[in-house]
Scaffold this motif. Structure first.
Motif, PDB file in Angstrom:
ATOM      1  N   GLU A 290       0.827  -1.211   0.000  1.00 56.53           N
ATOM      2  CA  GLU A 290       0.000   0.000   0.000  1.00 56.53           C
ATOM      3  C   GLU A 290       0.862   1.263   0.000  1.00 56.53           C
ATOM      4  O   GLU A 290       0.634   2.189  -0.782  1.00 56.53           O
ATOM      5  CB  GLU A 290      -0.917   0.007   1.222  1.00 56.53           C
ATOM      6  CG  GLU A 290      -1.998  -1.056   1.196  1.00 56.53           C
ATOM      7  CD  GLU A 290      -2.782  -1.113   2.502  1.00 56.53           C
ATOM      8  OE1 GLU A 290      -2.482  -0.307   3.425  1.00 56.53           O
ATOM      9  OE2 GLU A 290      -3.685  -1.959   2.613  1.00 56.53           O
ATOM     10  N   ILE A 291       1.863   1.303   0.855  1.00 59.87           N
ATOM     11  CA  ILE A 291       2.644   2.532   1.013  1.00 59.87           C
ATOM     12  C   ILE A 291       3.600   2.763  -0.151  1.00 59.87           C
ATOM     13  O   ILE A 291       3.980   3.901  -0.453  1.00 59.87           O
ATOM     14  CB  ILE A 291       3.404   2.506   2.360  1.00 59.87           C
ATOM     15  CG1 ILE A 291       3.794   3.925   2.783  1.00 59.87           C
ATOM     16  CG2 ILE A 291       4.635   1.604   2.309  1.00 59.87           C
ATOM     17  CD1 ILE A 291       4.354   4.007   4.199  1.00 59.87           C
ATOM     18  N   LEU A 292       3.985   1.678  -0.848  1.00 57.59           N
ATOM     19  CA  LEU A 292       4.955   1.782  -1.940  1.00 57.59           C
ATOM     20  C   LEU A 292       4.302   1.840  -3.323  1.00 57.59           C
ATOM     21  O   LEU A 292       5.001   1.919  -4.327  1.00 57.59           O
ATOM     22  CB  LEU A 292       5.913   0.582  -1.901  1.00 57.59           C
ATOM     23  CG  LEU A 292       6.793   0.464  -0.658  1.00 57.59           C
ATOM     24  CD1 LEU A 292       7.465  -0.901  -0.622  1.00 57.59           C
ATOM     25  CD2 LEU A 292       7.827   1.578  -0.607  1.00 57.59           C
ATOM     26  N   ARG A 293       2.988   1.853  -3.368  1.00 46.41           N
ATOM     27  CA  ARG A 293       2.287   1.680  -4.637  1.00 46.41           C
ATOM     28  C   ARG A 293       2.612   2.755  -5.674  1.00 46.41           C
ATOM     29  O   ARG A 293       2.654   2.479  -6.874  1.00 46.41           O
ATOM     30  CB  ARG A 293       0.767   1.632  -4.402  1.00 46.41           C
ATOM     31  CG  ARG A 293      -0.002   1.191  -5.621  1.00 46.41           C
ATOM     32  CD  ARG A 293      -1.360   0.645  -5.271  1.00 46.41           C
ATOM     33  NE  ARG A 293      -1.304  -0.501  -4.385  1.00 46.41           N
ATOM     34  CZ  ARG A 293      -1.041  -1.754  -4.775  1.00 46.41           C
ATOM     35  NH1 ARG A 293      -0.753  -1.988  -6.046  1.00 46.41           N
ATOM     36  NH2 ARG A 293      -1.046  -2.742  -3.911  1.00 46.41           N
ATOM     37  N   ASP A 294       2.882   3.993  -5.225  1.00 48.94           N
ATOM     38  CA  ASP A 294       3.112   5.058  -6.207  1.00 48.94           C
ATOM     39  C   ASP A 294       4.577   5.464  -6.325  1.00 48.94           C
ATOM     40  O   ASP A 294       4.893   6.524  -6.854  1.00 48.94           O
ATOM     41  CB  ASP A 294       2.256   6.287  -5.879  1.00 48.94           C
ATOM     42  CG  ASP A 294       2.601   6.891  -4.523  1.00 48.94           C
ATOM     43  OD1 ASP A 294       3.314   6.222  -3.734  1.00 48.94           O
ATOM     44  OD2 ASP A 294       2.165   8.021  -4.248  1.00 48.94           O
ATOM     45  N   ILE A 295       5.487   4.606  -5.850  1.00 48.65           N
ATOM     46  CA  ILE A 295       6.913   4.884  -6.022  1.00 48.65           C
ATOM     47  C   ILE A 295       7.279   4.660  -7.489  1.00 48.65           C
ATOM     48  O   ILE A 295       6.951   3.622  -8.064  1.00 48.65           O
ATOM     49  CB  ILE A 295       7.765   3.962  -5.116  1.00 48.65           C
ATOM     50  CG1 ILE A 295       7.451   4.229  -3.637  1.00 48.65           C
ATOM     51  CG2 ILE A 295       9.253   4.158  -5.392  1.00 48.65           C
ATOM     52  CD1 ILE A 295       7.764   5.639  -3.173  1.00 48.65           C
ATOM     53  N   PRO A 296       7.965   5.614  -8.124  1.00 48.07           N
ATOM     54  CA  PRO A 296       8.303   5.458  -9.549  1.00 48.07           C
ATOM     55  C   PRO A 296       9.082   4.165  -9.810  1.00 48.07           C
ATOM     56  O   PRO A 296       9.914   3.759  -8.996  1.00 48.07           O
ATOM     57  CB  PRO A 296       9.167   6.693  -9.836  1.00 48.07           C
ATOM     58  CG  PRO A 296       8.779   7.694  -8.795  1.00 48.07           C
ATOM     59  CD  PRO A 296       8.442   6.894  -7.574  1.00 48.07           C
ATOM     60  N   PRO A 297       8.842   3.519 -10.933  1.00 52.91           N
ATOM     61  CA  PRO A 297       9.478   2.221 -11.213  1.00 52.91           C
ATOM     62  C   PRO A 297      10.991   2.293 -11.324  1.00 52.91           C
ATOM     63  O   PRO A 297      11.680   1.289 -11.114  1.00 52.91           O
ATOM     64  CB  PRO A 297       8.839   1.785 -12.542  1.00 52.91           C
ATOM     65  CG  PRO A 297       8.260   3.024 -13.129  1.00 52.91           C
ATOM     66  CD  PRO A 297       7.882   3.904 -11.989  1.00 52.91           C
ATOM     67  N   GLN A 298      11.540   3.473 -11.652  1.00 53.20           N
ATOM     68  CA  GLN A 298      12.990   3.593 -11.778  1.00 53.20           C
ATOM     69  C   GLN A 298      13.703   3.704 -10.427  1.00 53.20           C
ATOM     70  O   GLN A 298      14.916   3.593 -10.365  1.00 53.20           O
ATOM     71  CB  GLN A 298      13.362   4.799 -12.656  1.00 53.20           C
ATOM     72  CG  GLN A 298      13.018   6.151 -12.065  1.00 53.20           C
ATOM     73  CD  GLN A 298      11.616   6.614 -12.437  1.00 53.20           C
ATOM     74  OE1 GLN A 298      10.770   5.794 -12.790  1.00 53.20           O
ATOM     75  NE2 GLN A 298      11.382   7.909 -12.383  1.00 53.20           N
ATOM     76  N   ARG A 299      12.936   3.898  -9.356  1.00 50.14           N
ATOM     77  CA  ARG A 299      13.562   4.000  -8.028  1.00 50.14           C
ATOM     78  C   ARG A 299      13.620   2.622  -7.384  1.00 50.14           C
ATOM     79  O   ARG A 299      12.602   1.935  -7.258  1.00 50.14           O
ATOM     80  CB  ARG A 299      12.764   4.961  -7.142  1.00 50.14           C
ATOM     81  CG  ARG A 299      13.467   5.287  -5.834  1.00 50.14           C
ATOM     82  CD  ARG A 299      12.737   6.362  -5.072  1.00 50.14           C
ATOM     83  NE  ARG A 299      13.500   6.754  -3.895  1.00 50.14           N
ATOM     84  CZ  ARG A 299      13.082   7.628  -2.988  1.00 50.14           C
ATOM     85  NH1 ARG A 299      11.894   8.219  -3.132  1.00 50.14           N
ATOM     86  NH2 ARG A 299      13.831   7.930  -1.954  1.00 50.14           N
ATOM     87  N   GLN A 300      14.805   2.215  -6.950  1.00 47.88           N
ATOM     88  CA  GLN A 300      14.972   0.877  -6.394  1.00 47.88           C
ATOM     89  C   GLN A 300      14.268   0.728  -5.046  1.00 47.88           C
ATOM     90  O   GLN A 300      14.259   1.642  -4.217  1.00 47.88           O
ATOM     91  CB  GLN A 300      16.455   0.556  -6.191  1.00 47.88           C
ATOM     92  CG  GLN A 300      17.177   0.122  -7.432  1.00 47.88           C
ATOM     93  CD  GLN A 300      18.543  -0.450  -7.140  1.00 47.88           C
ATOM     94  OE1 GLN A 300      19.060  -0.367  -6.025  1.00 47.88           O
ATOM     95  NE2 GLN A 300      19.156  -1.042  -8.147  1.00 47.88           N
ATOM     96  N   ILE A 301      13.690  -0.449  -4.852  1.00 46.63           N
ATOM     97  CA  ILE A 301      13.159  -0.873  -3.556  1.00 46.63           C
ATOM     98  C   ILE A 301      13.898  -2.153  -3.183  1.00 46.63           C
ATOM     99  O   ILE A 301      13.895  -3.122  -3.949  1.00 46.63           O
ATOM    100  CB  ILE A 301      11.645  -1.131  -3.618  1.00 46.63           C
ATOM    101  CG1 ILE A 301      10.892   0.164  -3.987  1.00 46.63           C
ATOM    102  CG2 ILE A 301      11.137  -1.668  -2.279  1.00 46.63           C
ATOM    103  CD1 ILE A 301       9.401  -0.045  -4.222  1.00 46.63           C
ATOM    104  N   LEU A 302      14.562  -2.143  -2.029  1.00 48.55           N
ATOM    105  CA  LEU A 302      15.388  -3.272  -1.605  1.00 48.55           C
ATOM    106  C   LEU A 302      14.934  -3.785  -0.237  1.00 48.55           C
ATOM    107  O   LEU A 302      14.838  -3.009   0.721  1.00 48.55           O
ATOM    108  CB  LEU A 302      16.863  -2.860  -1.509  1.00 48.55           C
ATOM    109  CG  LEU A 302      17.515  -2.297  -2.780  1.00 48.55           C
ATOM    110  CD1 LEU A 302      18.946  -1.859  -2.469  1.00 48.55           C
ATOM    111  CD2 LEU A 302      17.498  -3.336  -3.900  1.00 48.55           C
ATOM    112  N   VAL A 303      14.677  -5.076  -0.153  1.00 51.35           N
ATOM    113  CA  VAL A 303      14.353  -5.721   1.120  1.00 51.35           C
ATOM    114  C   VAL A 303      15.656  -6.226   1.728  1.00 51.35           C
ATOM    115  O   VAL A 303      16.376  -7.007   1.085  1.00 51.35           O
ATOM    116  CB  VAL A 303      13.374  -6.896   0.929  1.00 51.35           C
ATOM    117  CG1 VAL A 303      12.963  -7.471   2.285  1.00 51.35           C
ATOM    118  CG2 VAL A 303      12.151  -6.459   0.131  1.00 51.35           C
ATOM    119  N   ILE A 304      15.969  -5.792   2.935  1.00 51.40           N
ATOM    120  CA  ILE A 304      17.219  -6.195   3.581  1.00 51.40           C
ATOM    121  C   ILE A 304      16.920  -7.226   4.665  1.00 51.40           C
ATOM    122  O   ILE A 304      16.141  -6.972   5.594  1.00 51.40           O
ATOM    123  CB  ILE A 304      17.958  -4.981   4.175  1.00 51.40           C
ATOM    124  CG1 ILE A 304      18.258  -3.969   3.064  1.00 51.40           C
ATOM    125  CG2 ILE A 304      19.249  -5.427   4.861  1.00 51.40           C
ATOM    126  CD1 ILE A 304      19.022  -2.749   3.534  1.00 51.40           C
TER     127      ILE A 304
END
Length: 212
Positions: free
Chosen positions: A119-133
């Motif tokens: 829900e909170i990450l839904r509108d993050i632009p696709p070019q910005r990395q999301i990393l699970v640590i």
């Protein structure tokens, strides 16, 4: 009513205990229960509303306050800038990376919080990395909850958000992000942030192909 000075002193004590920045604890809304002598970490839903409170005692024991619902741990400016968004496990890891000026959200446990993250990450632009640590917590029987949870979270988020999501473990064989910070020699915060990001060896999960 708790005096402001007592809260500042309590956060300073916890910051020293954890090896994190007191301002990061303040940004997360960490409080102090002077009656029962424990720190409080608020957990939030995707809108920022507090849904639960995690208690942390001086002996390291952690528990969720009765009646609380698990949520995410993050500061109001969690998405500011263009750096990767880092999804760590727990409040202390969140504080550690927040103190370095990094973009970080804390998951309530290794496998929990995926729906809220989507829900909170839904509108993050696709070019910005999301990393699970994840966490280096491999067991003698070969189970590895911290790694397995990171992979599963990345897979579920990739499917929910229809985008590529990365997962990795902390740099330099550190158990978790806070331990990595505590291993470092004193140097400027920006340098530490750059070292942390450059030390991540990420693997990426692509969303499943769309059905024709």
């Amino acid at each position: 009513v708790q005096a402001a000075g007592d809260l500042v002193a309590a956060r300073a004590e916890l910051a020293q205990l954890l090896g994190v920045c007191p301002l990061a604890l303040a940004s997360l809304g960490v409080g102090w229960n002077s009656t029962d002598q424990f720190w409080t970490f608020p957990e939030r839903d995707s809108s920022g509303a507090v849904t639960g409170i995690n208690a942390r005692h001086r002996n390291g024991v952690k528990r969720r306050i009765k009646g609380s619902r698990a949520g995410l741990t993050y500061a109001a400016n969690w998405r500011l800038g263009e750096r990767p968004i880092l999804l760590v496990e727990g409040g202390s890891d969140t504080a550690a990376l927040l103190g370095l000026g990094l973009n970080v959200i804390g998951r309530p446990s290794n496998n929990a919080g995926i729906k809220l993250l989507a829900e909170i990450l839904r509108d993050i632009p696709p070019q910005r990395q999301i990393l699970v640590i994840g966490v280096r917590d491999q067991k003698p029987d070969g189970q590895w909850p911290g790694r397995e949870g990171a992979v599963r979270t990345a897979e579920r988020l990739s499917e929910s958000l229809n985008r590529t999501i990365g997962w990795c473990l902390p740099p330099d064989d550190a158990k978790d992000s806070r331990m990595w910070l505590n291993m470092q020699v004193s140097c400027p915060v920006e340098r530490l942030a750059a070292l942390f990001l450059s030390g991540l060896e990420s693997e990426f999960v692509a969303p499943p192909p769309a059905l024709p």
